[in-house]
Design an enzyme around this catalytic site. Structure first.
Site, PDB file in Angstrom:
ATOM      1  N   ASP A 246       0.828  -1.214   0.000  1.00 22.05           N
ATOM      2  CA  ASP A 246       0.000   0.000   0.000  1.00 22.05           C
ATOM      3  C   ASP A 246       0.861   1.263   0.000  1.00 22.05           C
ATOM      4  O   ASP A 246       1.965   1.270   0.549  1.00 22.05           O
ATOM      5  CB  ASP A 246      -0.927  -0.030   1.228  1.00 22.05           C
ATOM      6  CG  ASP A 246      -2.123   0.883   1.071  1.00 22.05           C
ATOM      7  OD1 ASP A 246      -2.343   1.411  -0.038  1.00 22.05           O
ATOM      8  OD2 ASP A 246      -2.856   1.072   2.072  1.00 22.05           O
TER       9      ASP A 246
ATOM     10  N   HIS B  24       2.390   3.578  -9.235  1.00 21.90           N
ATOM     11  CA  HIS B  24       2.151   2.128  -9.368  1.00 21.90           C
ATOM     12  C   HIS B  24       3.328   1.452 -10.066  1.00 21.90           C
ATOM     13  O   HIS B  24       3.684   0.319  -9.742  1.00 21.90           O
ATOM     14  CB  HIS B  24       0.856   1.861 -10.135  1.00 21.90           C
ATOM     15  CG  HIS B  24      -0.377   2.228  -9.356  1.00 21.90           C
ATOM     16  ND1 HIS B  24      -0.623   1.746  -8.087  1.00 21.90           N
ATOM     17  CD2 HIS B  24      -1.423   3.043  -9.643  1.00 21.90           C
ATOM     18  CE1 HIS B  24      -1.774   2.239  -7.649  1.00 21.90           C
ATOM     19  NE2 HIS B  24      -2.275   3.040  -8.567  1.00 21.90           N
TER      20      HIS B  24
ATOM     21  N   LEU C 119      10.316 -20.826  -4.938  1.00 22.64           N
ATOM     22  CA  LEU C 119       9.331 -19.950  -4.290  1.00 22.64           C
ATOM     23  C   LEU C 119       7.989 -20.009  -5.020  1.00 22.64           C
ATOM     24  O   LEU C 119       7.942 -19.907  -6.243  1.00 22.64           O
ATOM     25  CB  LEU C 119       9.855 -18.503  -4.337  1.00 22.64           C
ATOM     26  CG  LEU C 119       8.870 -17.406  -3.915  1.00 22.64           C
ATOM     27  CD1 LEU C 119       8.668 -17.414  -2.408  1.00 22.64           C
ATOM     28  CD2 LEU C 119       9.355 -16.040  -4.378  1.00 22.64           C
TER      29      LEU C 119
HETATM   30  C1  IPE Z   1      -5.513  -2.738  -0.300  1.00 22.54           C
HETATM   31  O1  IPE Z   1      -5.168  -1.411  -0.422  1.00 22.54           O
HETATM   32  C2  IPE Z   1      -5.479  -3.408  -1.636  1.00 22.54           C
HETATM   33  C3  IPE Z   1      -4.165  -3.532  -2.251  1.00 22.54           C
HETATM   34  C4  IPE Z   1      -3.022  -3.219  -1.702  1.00 22.54           C
HETATM   35  C5  IPE Z   1      -4.181  -4.103  -3.572  1.00 22.54           C
HETATM   36  P1  IPE Z   1      -6.266  -0.252  -0.570  1.00 22.54           P
HETATM   37  O2  IPE Z   1      -5.511   1.017  -0.671  1.00 22.54           O
HETATM   38  O3  IPE Z   1      -7.189  -0.573  -1.685  1.00 22.54           O
HETATM   39  O4  IPE Z   1      -7.049  -0.368   0.800  1.00 22.54           O
HETATM   40  P2  IPE Z   1      -7.884   0.710   1.607  1.00 22.54           P
HETATM   41  O5  IPE Z   1      -8.903   1.265   0.662  1.00 22.54           O
HETATM   42  O6  IPE Z   1      -6.936   1.756   2.064  1.00 22.54           O
HETATM   43  O7  IPE Z   1      -8.489  -0.047   2.753  1.00 22.54           O
HETATM   44  C1  IPE Z   2      -1.601   0.283  -3.400  1.00 24.19           C
HETATM   45  O1  IPE Z   2      -1.380   1.655  -3.454  1.00 24.19           O
HETATM   46  C2  IPE Z   2      -1.845  -0.302  -4.772  1.00 24.19           C
HETATM   47  C3  IPE Z   2      -3.239  -0.664  -5.056  1.00 24.19           C
HETATM   48  C4  IPE Z   2      -4.217  -0.615  -4.203  1.00 24.19           C
HETATM   49  C5  IPE Z   2      -3.526  -1.111  -6.410  1.00 24.19           C
HETATM   50  P1  IPE Z   2      -2.563   2.708  -3.406  1.00 24.19           P
HETATM   51  O2  IPE Z   2      -2.915   3.101  -4.797  1.00 24.19           O
HETATM   52  O3  IPE Z   2      -3.689   2.208  -2.583  1.00 24.19           O
HETATM   53  O4  IPE Z   2      -1.848   3.923  -2.675  1.00 24.19           O
HETATM   54  P2  IPE Z   2      -2.513   4.951  -1.667  1.00 24.19           P
HETATM   55  O5  IPE Z   2      -3.136   4.165  -0.566  1.00 24.19           O
HETATM   56  O6  IPE Z   2      -3.514   5.733  -2.447  1.00 24.19           O
HETATM   57  O7  IPE Z   2      -1.363   5.780  -1.207  1.00 24.19           O
HETATM   58 MG    MG Z   3      -4.114   2.384  -0.605  1.00 18.84          MG
END
Ligand code: IPE
Ligand code: IPE
Ligand code: MG
Length: 235
Positions: free
Chosen positions: A16, A33, A127
């Site tokens: 995240d 990303h 792995l």
């Molecule tokens: C969880 O992250 C999903 C992934 C890392 C793919 P999100 O950014 O979507 O989760 P929330 O919305 O903060 O709970």
């Molecule tokens: C995690 O990073 C990747 C996915 C959920 C696909 P985020 O896109 O959720 O990043 P934040 O939480 O907005 O910083």
């Molecule tokens: Mg996120």
């Protein structure tokens, strides 16, 4: 120091913070990303070098469809790029790639390159790298229940339920995660492996996923190694 003899068998990561990293660096979310994808590659490599048996990463949740079309399609394009560029390396390192979640509905190009990877690495014995894509734990449990009903099962025990999850028979019966890591300072599961994490250890870090490094990964494993796991029993 990391104790190489007490490595977790299965590490799961909620990757995240790509969006916040992008914002902080004044770049687009997709650039974030992309940077996150680079981190993921390095962590797969390190996990393999450390002799970890299972690594599961949360790449796209069933709730992530709520984001803009532009972001969603960009994420899947990055997936194609990752698979195309890194497939041979993963294969050479004997990594077996598996997918958790309903990937039948992701964009065609992404689905095809994912299927190619699953096929090409199917017999590898190193792995096991599980990518959770269009994964949601509640959807997984509902699917398991429906598949059990379709198979005529009228009574199930815990082992049966486990076998019908994405982590069950269809992906070689993955053991439950020993360690769950979440980056970016958030401390929640966000619908990730609810059943499987019943006795997992959780380690959180404020580091945003694109800044996460193999050294940081080892630090988190060291924290895990300091934990006292009891599984409901007594010391
Ligand atoms: C969880 O992250 C999903 C992934 C890392 C793919 P999100 O950014 O979507 O989760 P929330 O919305 O903060 O709970
Ligand atoms: C995690 O990073 C990747 C996915 C959920 C696909 P985020 O896109 O959720 O990043 P934040 O939480 O907005 O910083
Ligand atoms: Mg996120």
């Amino acid at each position: 120091m990391l104790d190489r003899n007490r490595m977790p068998g299965h590490v799961a990561i909620i990757m995240d913070g790509n969006g916040r990293w992008a914002e902080r660096n004044g770049v687009s979310r997709l650039t974030g990303h992309n940077a996150g994808m680079e981190s993921m590659k390095e962590i797969v490599r390190r996990a393999s070098d450390l002799g970890i048996q299972y690594l599961t990463v949360y790449a796209f949740s069933t709730e992530n469809w709520k984001r803009s079309m532009e972001e969603v399609s960009g994420i899947f394009k990055l997936l194609v790029k990752f698979v195309r560029l890194d497939l041979d390396e993963l294969d050479r390192e004997n990594v077996k790639v598996c997918a958790l979640g309903d990937y039948s509905v992701i964009p065609d190009a992404a689905r095809k390159s994912l299927e190619k990877t699953l096929e090409q690495t199917r017999d590898n014995t190193g792995l096991q790298f599980n990518i959770a894509i269009n994964y949601g734990s509640r959807a997984e449990i509902v699917r398991a229940v429906n598949r059990m009903i379709a198979d005529g099962i009228t009574e199930a025990d815990e082992e049966t339920v486990s076998r019908y999850l994405y982590t069950g028979d269809e992906n070689g019966n993955v053991p439950d995660p020993d360690l769950v890591i979440r980056t970016s300072g958030e401390e929640r599961l966000s619908n990730f492996l609810l059943w499987q994490c019943a006795y997992s250890e959780f380690v959180f870090t404020d580091t945003l996923w694109p800044d996460f490094s193999p050294e940081k990964f080892e630090e988190m494993i060291e924290i895990y190694q300091g934990r006292d796991r009891r599984f409901g029993g007594r010391k």
